[in-house]
Design an enzyme around this catalytic site. Structure first.
Site, PDB file in Angstrom:
ATOM      1  N   CYS A   1       0.736  -1.326   0.172  1.00  0.00           N
ATOM      2  CA  CYS A   1      -0.186   0.290  -0.103  1.00  0.00           C
ATOM      3  C   CYS A   1       0.816   1.126  -0.465  1.00  0.00           C
ATOM      4  O   CYS A   1       0.630   1.756  -1.006  1.00  0.00           O
ATOM      5  CB  CYS A   1      -1.364   0.135   0.950  1.00  0.00           C
TER       6      CYS A   1
HETATM    7  N1  LIG Z   1      -5.026  -4.114   5.003  1.00  0.00           N
HETATM    8  C1  LIG Z   1      -4.127  -3.459   3.576  1.00  0.00           C
HETATM    9  O1  LIG Z   1      -4.264  -1.790   3.927  1.00  0.00           O
HETATM   10  C2  LIG Z   1      -3.460  -3.883   2.611  1.00  0.00           C
HETATM   11  C3  LIG Z   1      -3.307  -5.380   3.087  1.00  0.00           C
HETATM   12  N2  LIG Z   1      -1.803  -5.822   2.272  1.00  0.00           N
HETATM   13  C4  LIG Z   1      -1.697  -7.318   1.641  1.00  0.00           C
HETATM   14  O2  LIG Z   1      -3.644  -8.303   1.421  1.00  0.00           O
HETATM   15  C5  LIG Z   1      -3.151  -9.130   2.518  1.00  0.00           C
HETATM   16  C6  LIG Z   1      -4.634  -9.283   3.403  1.00  0.00           C
HETATM   17  O3  LIG Z   1      -4.403  -8.486   3.905  1.00  0.00           O
HETATM   18  P1  LIG Z   1      -5.461  -7.672   5.209  1.00  0.00           P
HETATM   19  O4  LIG Z   1      -6.922  -8.223   4.489  1.00  0.00           O
HETATM   20  O5  LIG Z   1      -5.751  -6.509   5.238  1.00  0.00           O
HETATM   21  O6  LIG Z   1      -5.712  -8.747   6.037  1.00  0.00           O
HETATM   22  P2  LIG Z   1      -6.666  -9.543   7.183  1.00  0.00           P
HETATM   23  O7  LIG Z   1      -5.903  -9.893   8.399  1.00  0.00           O
HETATM   24  O8  LIG Z   1      -7.635  -8.552   7.667  1.00  0.00           O
HETATM   25  O9  LIG Z   1      -7.147 -10.606   6.798  1.00  0.00           O
HETATM   26  C7  LIG Z   1      -6.483 -12.031   5.789  1.00  0.00           C
HETATM   27  C8  LIG Z   1      -7.199 -13.065   5.926  1.00  0.00           C
HETATM   28  O10 LIG Z   1      -7.095 -15.149   5.364  1.00  0.00           O
HETATM   29  C9  LIG Z   1      -7.531 -15.600   5.940  1.00  0.00           C
HETATM   30  N3  LIG Z   1      -6.778 -16.365   6.273  1.00  0.00           N
HETATM   31  C10 LIG Z   1      -5.881 -16.531   7.350  1.00  0.00           C
HETATM   32  N4  LIG Z   1      -4.829 -17.995   6.818  1.00  0.00           N
HETATM   33  C11 LIG Z   1      -5.772 -18.297   5.592  1.00  0.00           C
HETATM   34  C12 LIG Z   1      -5.594 -19.586   5.023  1.00  0.00           C
HETATM   35  N5  LIG Z   1      -3.950 -20.594   5.633  1.00  0.00           N
HETATM   36  N6  LIG Z   1      -6.104 -19.905   3.996  1.00  0.00           N
HETATM   37  C13 LIG Z   1      -6.879 -18.892   3.894  1.00  0.00           C
HETATM   38  N7  LIG Z   1      -6.791 -17.564   4.100  1.00  0.00           N
HETATM   39  C14 LIG Z   1      -6.337 -17.758   5.123  1.00  0.00           C
HETATM   40  C15 LIG Z   1      -8.234 -14.263   6.816  1.00  0.00           C
HETATM   41  O11 LIG Z   1      -8.977 -15.172   7.537  1.00  0.00           O
HETATM   42  P3  LIG Z   1      -8.997 -17.188   8.236  1.00  0.00           P
HETATM   43  O12 LIG Z   1      -7.406 -16.203   9.645  1.00  0.00           O
HETATM   44  O13 LIG Z   1     -10.011 -16.676   9.717  1.00  0.00           O
HETATM   45  O14 LIG Z   1      -8.604 -17.734   8.149  1.00  0.00           O
HETATM   46  C16 LIG Z   1      -9.088 -13.241   6.273  1.00  0.00           C
HETATM   47  O15 LIG Z   1      -9.927 -13.925   5.580  1.00  0.00           O
HETATM   48  C17 LIG Z   1      -1.420  -9.320   3.201  1.00  0.00           C
HETATM   49  O16 LIG Z   1      -0.943  -9.877   2.866  1.00  0.00           O
HETATM   50  C18 LIG Z   1      -1.791  -7.689   3.305  1.00  0.00           C
HETATM   51  O17 LIG Z   1      -0.240  -7.996   3.664  1.00  0.00           O
HETATM   52  C19 LIG Z   1      -2.121  -5.271   0.723  1.00  0.00           C
HETATM   53  C20 LIG Z   1      -1.904  -3.901   0.992  1.00  0.00           C
HETATM   54  C21 LIG Z   1      -2.760  -3.662   2.090  1.00  0.00           C
HETATM   55  C1  LIG Z   2      -1.222   0.328   8.649  1.00  0.00           C
HETATM   56  C2  LIG Z   2      -0.038  -0.939   8.663  1.00  0.00           C
HETATM   57  O1  LIG Z   2      -0.416  -1.454  10.154  1.00  0.00           O
HETATM   58  N1  LIG Z   2       0.081  -1.258   7.575  1.00  0.00           N
HETATM   59  C3  LIG Z   2       0.571  -2.051   7.107  1.00  0.00           C
HETATM   60  C4  LIG Z   2       1.541  -2.287   5.629  1.00  0.00           C
HETATM   61  C5  LIG Z   2      -0.103  -2.653   5.041  1.00  0.00           C
HETATM   62  C6  LIG Z   2      -0.063  -3.512   4.214  1.00  0.00           C
HETATM   63  O2  LIG Z   2      -0.705  -4.890   4.114  1.00  0.00           O
HETATM   64  O3  LIG Z   2       1.450  -3.925   3.450  1.00  0.00           O
HETATM   65  P1  LIG Z   2       1.577  -5.013   3.078  1.00  0.00           P
HETATM   66  O4  LIG Z   2       0.961  -6.126   2.126  1.00  0.00           O
HETATM   67  O5  LIG Z   2       2.869  -5.112   2.436  1.00  0.00           O
HETATM   68  O6  LIG Z   2       1.595  -6.200   3.920  1.00  0.00           O
HETATM   69  C7  LIG Z   2       2.271  -2.374   7.996  1.00  0.00           C
HETATM   70  O7  LIG Z   2       2.624  -1.783   8.127  1.00  0.00           O
HETATM   71  O8  LIG Z   2       2.082  -3.316   8.135  1.00  0.00           O
END
Ligand SMILES: NC(=O)C1=CN([C@@H]2O[C@H](COP(=O)(O)OP(=O)(O)OC[C@H]3O[C@@H](n4cnc5c(N)ncnc54)[C@H](OP(=O)(O)O)[C@@H]3O)[C@@H](O)[C@H]2O)C=CC1
Ligand SMILES: CC(=O)N[C@@H](CCC(=O)OP(=O)(O)O)C(=O)O
Length: 334
Positions: free
Chosen positions: A154
């Site tokens: 992000c």
């Molecule tokens: N949040 C953000 O702003 C951003 C996030 N990302 C990336 O996107 C990805 C998701 O982030 P985010 O939505 O914030 O994370 P969350 O923690 O909100 O969601 C993670 C999801 O993965 C599921 N999960 C965990 N383990 C498994 C598994 N073994 N198999 C299938 N599903 C699984 C969890 O459900 P459960 O644990 O119930 O199984 C949940 O649905 C991460 O890699 C993050 O770094 C990238 C950019 C921005």
């Molecule tokens: C506020 C906050 O905690 N932000 C996350 C970055 C967001 C993210 O999910 O990026 P990735 O896909 O690289 O994990 C962090 O600093 O780890």
């Protein structure tokens, strides 16, 4: 019509993907999955994310064996933690699926980087080689040909969209490293409960100083060192980055505007400001990265803002999908 599976659908990024892909005319969602041990298995996604009520009421299914979910699936979105994506991506690729991974598991082609910044040993150097880094505005040709798209982080998305055109055009004096001060809403940390993200703990604070994993992601892809300092802000979503740079002697405000306009004139998800700089509220809930700047002498300040869950994650993932399969780049996003 392409069939798609969304893994990690119950998370913040996953739920945004569900919303976009449900309204995509060329995509059919086959299943929404969570981990085998998930407390949410069997619940409807709309119970967890009521904004989807009456729009998508599909169940979240526990996934232990991926083959139960791959029949007829063309595209898999991994909205899962880095280690989980690292393990799952090769399995889905082996089943012939195109994989669009939102995690950091395939963003930097350097095994040492994973050991140092992610704390695990990367097992798939050939996939690091093969993965296309989905900074969508800059990678459209490569995206069209790959089976593994690694969606940028992000913070790196906004930072690179702001800096890359200026660096490529040679406008910056890079002996002064660009200084990126970035603040993110708490949804950046995902949906799982943690003390550091709880309501009474969150304030406004820098973290990961000099050692956040996005620091090397940004420098590697820009090809130049930077200073990157993330901050956690007390709001749910959105990222705003204030980036300070030094201009090469004689570079004018008009040259900077021209370079930005040239880079993004046909890129509808980057919105440029002729006057002033953007605010976070202009992009929350929207798939854009907004960019504005100000100049004083040789000093340049660029401000870039995006919704971390959208242009910083799910919207960019869908943008990559659209480019990969030849759909309109903004299909289902705006
Ligand atoms: N949040 C953000 O702003 C951003 C996030 N990302 C990336 O996107 C990805 C998701 O982030 P985010 O939505 O914030 O994370 P969350 O923690 O909100 O969601 C993670 C999801 O993965 C599921 N999960 C965990 N383990 C498994 C598994 N073994 N198999 C299938 N599903 C699984 C969890 O459900 P459960 O644990 O119930 O199984 C949940 O649905 C991460 O890699 C993050 O770094 C990238 C950019 C921005
Ligand atoms: C506020 C906050 O905690 N932000 C996350 C970055 C967001 C993210 O999910 O990026 P990735 O896909 O690289 O994990 C962090 O600093 O780890």
């Amino acid at each position: 019509m392409l069939n798609t599976l969304i893994v990690g659908a119950s998370g913040y990024a996953g739920a945004e993907l569900v919303n976009y892909l449900n309204r995509h005319p060329h995509m059919n969602i086959t299943a929404l999955t969570v981990s085998a041990q998930s407390n949410d298995a069997g619940k409807l996604i709309s119970e967890l994310h009521p904004q989807l009520k009456g729009i998508v009421d599909m169940p979240l299914q526990a996934m232990s064996d991926i083959s139960e979910f791959t029949d007829g699936v063309d595209v898999v979105f991994l909205a899962t933690a880095h280690e989980v994506s690292h393990d799952l991506a090769p399995q889905f690729l082996a089943k012939g699926c195109v994989v669009i991974d939102l995690s950091g598991a395939f963003r930097v082609n350097d095994a040492e980087f994973y050991q140092r910044y992610y704390g695990f040993t990367h097992q798939y150097p050939e996939l690091l080689e093969q993965a296309v880094y989905g900074l969508a505005e800059w990678q459209s040709d490569k995206l069209k040909e790959t089976s593994l798209i690694s969606v940028p982080g992000c913070y790196p998305t906004a930072a690179q969209l702001a800096l890359k055109p200026l660096i490529d055009a040679g406008l910056l004096d890079l002996t002064q490293w660009p200084v990126i001060n970035a603040t993110s809403g708490v949804s950046g940390a995902g949906r799982k409960a943690a003390i550091s993200n709880s309501f009474c703990e969150v304030s406004l604070q820098p973290y990961g100083i000099f050692n956040h994993r996005h620091h090397p992601e940004i420098s590697t892809h820009l090809g130049t060192p930077v200073i990157f300092t993330p901050h956690l802000g007390n709001f749910p979503r959105g990222i705003l980055e204030t980036i300070t740079c030094r201009l090469n002697a004689g570079v004018t405000q008009q040259q900077i505007a021209d370079v930005f306009n040239q880079a993004y004139q046909n890129k509808p998800l980057v919105r440029l400001y002729d006057k002033g700089v953007p605010a976070l509220k202009n992009v929350v809930g929207l798939p854009f990265c907004d960019i504005g700047f100000a100049v004083q002498g040789e000093h340049l300040i660029v401000v870039a803002t995006e919704d971390n869950l959208l242009k910083g994650a799910s919207a960019q993932a869908v943008q990559c999908l659209n480019i990969r399969f030849g759909f309109a780049e903004t299909q289902s996003l705006i």
